[in-house]
Write a protein that holds these residues in place. Structure first.
Motif, short mmCIF file in Angstrom:
data_model
loop_
_atom_site.label_atom_id
_atom_site.label_comp_id
_atom_site.label_asym_id
_atom_site.label_seq_id
_atom_site.Cartn_x
_atom_site.Cartn_y
_atom_site.Cartn_z
N ALA A 1 0.85 -1.19 0.00
CA ALA A 1 0.00 0.00 0.00
C ALA A 1 0.88 1.24 0.00
O ALA A 1 2.05 1.17 0.39
N PRO A 2 0.34 2.37 -0.41
CA PRO A 2 1.14 3.60 -0.38
C PRO A 2 1.74 3.87 1.00
O PRO A 2 2.85 4.36 1.11
N SER A 3 1.02 3.52 2.05
CA SER A 3 1.53 3.76 3.40
C SER A 3 2.78 2.94 3.70
O SER A 3 3.52 3.25 4.64
N ASP A 4 3.05 1.90 2.90
CA ASP A 4 4.29 1.13 3.06
C ASP A 4 5.50 1.89 2.53
O ASP A 4 6.63 1.55 2.85
N PHE A 5 5.25 2.92 1.71
CA PHE A 5 6.33 3.64 1.07
C PHE A 5 6.38 5.12 1.42
O PHE A 5 7.42 5.75 1.34
N ILE A 6 5.22 5.69 1.78
CA ILE A 6 5.09 7.12 2.04
C ILE A 6 4.79 7.31 3.52
O ILE A 6 3.91 6.63 4.06
N PRO A 7 5.46 8.24 4.17
CA PRO A 7 5.19 8.45 5.60
C PRO A 7 3.73 8.84 5.84
O PRO A 7 3.11 9.53 5.04
N LEU A 8 3.18 8.37 6.94
CA LEU A 8 1.82 8.72 7.30
C LEU A 8 1.75 10.19 7.68
O LEU A 8 2.74 10.80 8.08
N THR A 9 0.57 10.76 7.61
CA THR A 9 0.39 12.19 7.85
C THR A 9 0.91 12.60 9.22
O THR A 9 1.61 13.60 9.34
N SER A 10 0.60 11.86 10.28
CA SER A 10 1.06 12.24 11.61
C SER A 10 2.58 12.20 11.70
O SER A 10 3.20 13.06 12.31
N ALA A 11 3.19 11.22 11.07
CA ALA A 11 4.65 11.14 11.07
C ALA A 11 5.24 12.29 10.27
O ALA A 11 6.24 12.89 10.65
N LEU A 12 4.59 12.63 9.17
CA LEU A 12 5.06 13.73 8.34
C LEU A 12 4.93 15.04 9.09
O LEU A 12 5.83 15.86 9.05
N SER A 13 3.84 15.23 9.81
CA SER A 13 3.64 16.47 10.57
C SER A 13 4.71 16.62 11.64
O SER A 13 5.27 17.70 11.83
N SER A 14 5.01 15.55 12.37
CA SER A 14 6.02 15.65 13.42
C SER A 14 7.40 15.89 12.83
O SER A 14 8.21 16.60 13.40
N THR A 15 7.67 15.31 11.65
CA THR A 15 8.94 15.55 10.98
C THR A 15 9.05 17.00 10.56
O THR A 15 10.08 17.64 10.75
N ARG A 16 7.96 17.55 10.00
CA ARG A 16 7.97 18.95 9.58
C ARG A 16 8.22 19.87 10.76
O ARG A 16 9.01 20.79 10.67
N SER A 17 7.52 19.65 11.87
CA SER A 17 7.69 20.55 13.01
C SER A 17 9.10 20.41 13.59
O SER A 17 9.69 21.37 14.03
N SER A 18 9.66 19.21 13.57
CA SER A 18 11.02 19.01 14.04
C SER A 18 12.01 19.75 13.15
O SER A 18 12.91 20.42 13.62
N LEU A 19 11.82 19.61 11.83
CA LEU A 19 12.69 20.31 10.89
C LEU A 19 12.53 21.82 11.02
O LEU A 19 13.49 22.56 10.98
N SER A 20 11.30 22.27 11.21
CA SER A 20 11.03 23.70 11.34
C SER A 20 11.70 24.28 12.57
O SER A 20 12.33 25.34 12.52
N SER A 21 11.61 23.59 13.72
CA SER A 21 12.23 24.10 14.94
C SER A 21 13.75 24.07 14.83
O SER A 21 14.44 24.97 15.29
N THR A 22 14.30 23.05 14.17
CA THR A 22 15.74 22.98 13.96
C THR A 22 16.19 24.12 13.05
O THR A 22 17.18 24.79 13.33
N ALA A 23 15.44 24.35 11.98
CA ALA A 23 15.79 25.41 11.04
C ALA A 23 15.72 26.78 11.71
O ALA A 23 16.58 27.62 11.49
N SER A 24 14.71 27.00 12.56
CA SER A 24 14.59 28.32 13.19
C SER A 24 15.72 28.54 14.20
O SER A 24 16.18 29.66 14.37
N ARG A 25 16.21 27.48 14.84
CA ARG A 25 17.33 27.63 15.77
C ARG A 25 18.63 27.89 15.02
O ARG A 25 19.52 28.56 15.51
N GLN A 26 18.75 27.35 13.79
CA GLN A 26 19.99 27.47 13.03
C GLN A 26 20.02 28.68 12.11
O GLN A 26 21.06 29.03 11.59
N SER A 27 18.88 29.34 11.91
CA SER A 27 18.80 30.46 10.99
C SER A 27 19.57 31.66 11.53
O SER A 27 19.39 32.06 12.67
N THR A 28 20.45 32.22 10.72
CA THR A 28 21.22 33.39 11.16
C THR A 28 20.82 34.65 10.43
O THR A 28 21.24 35.73 10.78
#
Length: 117
Positions: free
Chosen positions: A77-104
């Protein structure tokens, strides 16, 4: 090695699965089979399916149909290859907080243009 699956063989496979079903459910086609049925390509190496809900009668029927139709069938199924929405959301927020801490410096509309002009 089994034969490649064209639209005729995929449609026959799905019809035979429908005949084997004794309970209501759905079969979702994923991967290359959808491209074949939409006419984007002529054949695919296998037919990837997702049963909802899992159905023992249909699961037992798949090996017979694979042999009879000389067709590769995979449970996928697509879910075997594509991250689920909740996992994608947590990844986005993690990347966003990391990017905001590293932004100069602020991001500009033109990423090639420096923020100083």
């Amino acid at each position: 090695m089994r034969e490649l699956a064209d639209s005729t063989r995929i449609e026959r496979f799905v019809c035979e699965l429908g005949r084997a079903a004794r309970a209501e459910g759905r079969v979702y086609l994923t991967g290359g089979a959808t491209a074949v049925l939409h006419g984007w390509r002529e054949t695919t190496i296998d037919v990837d399916i997702k049963l909802v809900p899992d159905n023992d009668e249909i699961l037992r029927e798949i090996p017979r149909l694979k042999e009879e139709l000389d067709l590769n069938v995979e449970l996928a199924a697509p879910s075997d290859f594509i991250p689920l929405t909740s996992a994608l959301s947590s990844t986005r927020s993690s990347l966003s907080s990391t990017a905001s801490r590293q932004s100069t410096r602020p991001l500009s509309a033109n990423p090639l243009k420096s923020s100083s002009g």
